[in-house]
Design an enzyme around this catalytic site. Structure first.
Site, PDB file in Angstrom:
ATOM      1  N   ASP A  98       0.786  -1.135   0.016  1.00  0.00           N
ATOM      2  CA  ASP A  98       0.042   0.083  -0.166  1.00  0.00           C
ATOM      3  C   ASP A  98       0.925   1.206   0.009  1.00  0.00           C
ATOM      4  O   ASP A  98       1.951   1.243   0.944  1.00  0.00           O
ATOM      5  CB  ASP A  98      -0.874  -0.156   1.358  1.00  0.00           C
ATOM      6  CG  ASP A  98      -2.098   0.755   1.320  1.00  0.00           C
ATOM      7  OD1 ASP A  98      -2.520   1.165   0.031  1.00  0.00           O
ATOM      8  OD2 ASP A  98      -2.865   0.790   2.347  1.00  0.00           O
ATOM      9  N   ASP A 100       0.472   5.212   0.197  1.00  0.00           N
ATOM     10  CA  ASP A 100      -0.347   6.308   0.226  1.00  0.00           C
ATOM     11  C   ASP A 100       0.125   7.790   0.218  1.00  0.00           C
ATOM     12  O   ASP A 100       1.098   7.817   0.937  1.00  0.00           O
ATOM     13  CB  ASP A 100      -1.273   6.077   1.520  1.00  0.00           C
ATOM     14  CG  ASP A 100      -1.984   5.036   1.702  1.00  0.00           C
ATOM     15  OD1 ASP A 100      -2.726   4.507   0.509  1.00  0.00           O
ATOM     16  OD2 ASP A 100      -2.569   4.377   2.812  1.00  0.00           O
TER      17      ASP A 100
HETATM   18  N1  ROI Z   1      -3.048  -1.335   9.478  1.00  0.00           N
HETATM   19  C1  ROI Z   1      -1.663  -1.351   9.789  1.00  0.00           C
HETATM   20  N2  ROI Z   1      -0.862  -1.635  11.079  1.00  0.00           N
HETATM   21  N3  ROI Z   1      -0.897  -0.683   8.848  1.00  0.00           N
HETATM   22  C2  ROI Z   1      -1.325  -0.489   7.712  1.00  0.00           C
HETATM   23  O1  ROI Z   1      -0.628  -0.078   6.845  1.00  0.00           O
HETATM   24  C3  ROI Z   1      -2.791  -0.744   7.361  1.00  0.00           C
HETATM   25  N4  ROI Z   1      -3.253  -0.383   6.150  1.00  0.00           N
HETATM   26  C4  ROI Z   1      -4.566  -0.576   6.104  1.00  0.00           C
HETATM   27  C5  ROI Z   1      -5.640  -1.304   7.072  1.00  0.00           C
HETATM   28  C6  ROI Z   1      -6.250  -2.430   6.745  1.00  0.00           C
HETATM   29  C7  ROI Z   1      -6.572  -0.034   7.328  1.00  0.00           C
HETATM   30  N5  ROI Z   1      -4.850  -1.613   8.260  1.00  0.00           N
HETATM   31  C8  ROI Z   1      -3.489  -1.331   8.694  1.00  0.00           C
HETATM   32  O2  ROI Z   1      -5.118  -0.472   4.844  1.00  0.00           O
END
Ligand code: ROI
Length: 166
Positions: A98, A100
């Site tokens: 991910d 962002d």
């Molecule tokens: N939880 C953690 N600890 N780190 C993340 O990068 C992360 N990313 C997400 C969700 C599923 C909300 N939970 C996460 O997209």
């Protein structure tokens, strides 16, 4: 050149997440018209959202870019796809990578594809602590000081797993 300092949140919890983040940092260095300025250590974090998924590895990187926000988003989504990200219906499910956009200079943006500052960043320990490592004195576009946010958000088990990728 009107380059902007932007902060990117990196997260992964599938398929060797430490390696995913190391590869992602290498890929960030190759984005056009963009320079990697700093990367935090890699942190281990408890999943936010559904708990029946592996722990996450998180980090934050600072980039200086002359791309527009949407051009940068395109480049980040390309890296996510190259590293095996499957777009799933499940909200807040596990992911291989991910990337962002947390902040894009002082800009605030609200469009279908992109909201900046990132809507969740002020309450997420796995964003705030890595960010503080590389930008301790940061002030958000809304005037909030990073140090004040940190004082309100507990570590929640956050640990340093590995040094910043080179
Ligand atoms: N939880 C953690 N600890 N780190 C993340 O990068 C992360 N990313 C997400 C969700 C599923 C909300 N939970 C996460 O997209």
């Amino acid at each position: 050149m009107s380059a902007v300092l932007t902060y990117i949140g990196l997260g992964a919890n599938l398929d060797e997440p430490v390696l995913q983040l190391q590869q992602a940092v290498a890929a960030l260095k190759n984005i056009a018209a963009t320079e990697l300025v700093a990367v935090s250590s890699l942190y281990g974090s408890k999943p936010m959202g559904p708990q029946d998924q592996p722990d996450y590895v998180n980090a934050v990187a600072a980039l200086r870019t002359s791309l527009s926000p949407l051009q940068l988003l395109d480049a980040l989504q390309k890296i996510e796809l190259e590293q095996g990200r499957q777009r799933k219906d499940e909200r807040w499910g596990p992911r291989t990578l991910d990337l962002d956009i947390l902040l894009f200079g002082e800009q605030t943006l609200n469009s279908e594809r992109l909201t900046v500052p990132h809507y969740g960043m002020k309450s997420r320990e796995f964003v705030l602590y890595p960010l503080a490592e590389i930008a301790a004195d940061l002030v958000l576009p809304d005037g909030d000081h990073l140090q004040a946010l940190l004082a309100k958000v507990p570590l929640n088990g956050l640990t340093v797993l590995a040094p910043a990728p080179q």
